[in-house]
Design an enzyme around this catalytic site. Sequence first.
Site, PDB file in Angstrom:
ATOM      1  CE1 TYR A  37      -3.627   2.593   0.788  1.00  6.95           C
ATOM      2  CE2 TYR A  37      -2.034   3.417   2.385  1.00  6.95           C
ATOM      3  CZ  TYR A  37      -3.192   3.587   1.654  1.00  6.95           C
ATOM      4  OH  TYR A  37      -3.910   4.747   1.776  1.00  6.95           O
ATOM      5  CE  LYS A 114       2.472   4.965  11.329  1.00 10.54           C
ATOM      6  NZ  LYS A 114       1.396   3.980  11.216  1.00 10.54           N
TER       7      LYS A 114
END
Length: 739
Positions: A37, A114
């Site tokens: 992606y 993250k």
Amino acid sequence: MEQEAAKARISELTEQVLALREAYYARDELLADDAEYDALVAELESLESQFPALAKDDSPTRFVGAGTSTLFDPVRHAERMYSLDNVFSHDEMRQWVDRVRPVASSMRFLCEPKIDGLAINLRYQSGRLVSAATRGDGITGEDVTENIQHLGAIPAELSGSGHPDVVEIRGEVFFPIEVFHEMNNSLAEAGEKVFANPRNAASGTVRLKMEGRSEAKQQSALRRMRALNVVVHGIGAWPAPSVDTQSEMYELLRSWGLPVSEYAEVFDDIDGVIGYISGLGERRHDLDYEIDGVVIKVDSWATQRELGATSRAPRWAVAYKYPPEQVTTVLRDIVVSVGRTGRATPYAVLDPVTVAGSEVERATLHNQDVVKAKGVLIGDHVVIRKAGDVIPEVLGPVVEKRTGTEREFEMPRTCPECGASLAPQKEGDIDLRCPNQKSCPAQVRGRIEHIGSRGALDIEGLGEVSALALTQPIESQTPTLTGEAGLFGLTLADLFPVAYQPRDPDTGELRVSDEGEPIVLTPFKRRRAKDDPESVLGFAGTDTEVPSKAALELLEQLEAAKQKPLWRFLVSLNIRHVGPVAARALASHFGSLEGIQQATVEQLAEIDGVGPTIAQSISEWLAVDWHQEIITSWRDSGVSFVDPEWSPRTADADSGPLSGAKVVVTGTIDGFSRDEAEEAVRRAGGQPVSSVSKNTTVVVAGPGAGSKQAKAESLGVPVLDQAQFGELLSRGMAVVEGS
Ligand code: IVH
């Protein structure tokens, strides 16, 4: 690259990115891994910067998320929820710092993991939690307050003092890895579908609808919700912040009882940042949640303000993404499975191996050409990759480890489930399909499971397990359903005898007990009669056996489903290309299946949201005898294929106030769902259209309207706000002319 080629590639990439986002946000489906992606987005961004003239206002590089599903009420965030730009190497990280340097008056950076979870926006008013929303398209999210209240980690009331009147707190909701594995194990044991990864599981759980679920399912959903955790990492609207830095803000949030990252650290220079990235990379799997990188934020708020944001992401923060991890394992076998559409897909059966924190036992190989291109032989040691949350992928063989005993994979010529000859659907297709659409057990099973799925009839009891049990019982039994035609005519007597063998969700093999005996389950049968067995819907079981709750519930749910809207039935018919969008368009145009059956291909193709490909596909589907039998048989069982509320709207088309007008409705409109707003436009004689062009007559832009409003303004198309919608419906374009 030439301008023309760039244009074509940009449009291709845009479509791919939007499709992946739509699948992810609206349907919780992960069709590509993060790395794939990101690569698509990066390529799109790079082309757009080389050819700025080709960069569209509504390019997915300028907006985050993919809008919201219709399952939850929309909530507009008081301040936009941004995404993050990514960097993939230390070099790119340094370049980012170089871009920040000239603007920044302070070069202190806060680093933290993250987290690979679901972004959430928590709104506190005078210290009380008043709403929780997903990110949605960044402007409008989904209202998930009800579910979020069950998360112990999110305080309903802030502790400490100095709470602002209103503050939005952003964070990431996730499943601790261990909880995730336990949950998946128990789902697998119960023969239910497992979650692909912790992020999907978190997203699916936060966005779970409780209504209409059985008591037991509600309880298990609640247990899942309670097991979710959260880490907060920022704020949205906060009118008068009382701190100067991100790190002070974290201290404050902590004092209010909010969980901030225990791994956040502040560094004075880039070397510190790089050291942190490497250090955390080494122990990333020791954390109790999945992470896919490090977020680096300028600590000073004054500098954050100076740097500001692009339309997609802040300039004062960046995500360093860890490269996907690779491991090697043995490719035991390549097995072919057949799906709902008959496509035969080879997949790799692997020696179980842990990669990126979770165990992998199988990976899709897509088709026989991909197997060839990867150059893998059965028995090879192969390299597997799985970044963070990703679908596992076989990269290729470790040729040095070959012993000569490896063998080449041969794509079977016949369907492994029904024996029909596999063939491409049309010339030039690479994928092979099983042509036995009507009765191939794999296809029937897939179609029945699809009928029960969320986007179709949403029948809770009709999932993977019941579809399997009904269509593929143990060998000595004839299947209860040999096609979908009989679905709505099922009785208790049909369900009661069903026995089937569950398969291992990872290897696809039939499960056996520890003693090596085949496991046989009877999902609709319960032993030991407590109540009078004959009292149950007139069913006479034996003295010791009564129907299970699952059986009774499935029958009740099937009965209730008969009243569902027409569009859901259209999706359930498994017509190629007809998903919820086309089905809604068809249902609201025709109001009945009969209307659709009588329409010509041209008439179908003209409908906004349908088009020639879908029109053709519908017409071909309707021409097949056994498809007609499904319709007849469902009708006989009480499915009406009619929307009772529907009324022809052509009546006003020539005379209504909006006669001849092409109207785009975007954003949220008070008092109207999207369908209702479009319906209202039609009733007033107008034609609702989905995208803005110079032919658009008017755009109604409610809160949350994004690119369409901007595009209308740039094209000079009049834009009305939501308050003017009612007037537009009654007075037509006079509203615009008068205003
Ligand atoms: S900061 C405005 N910090 O990653 C800055 N985000 O890929 C955006 N995320 O939308 C948020 N961990 O949902 C920030 N420690 C962290 C994060 C984090 C995960 C998510 C967040 C964001 C997405 C971007």
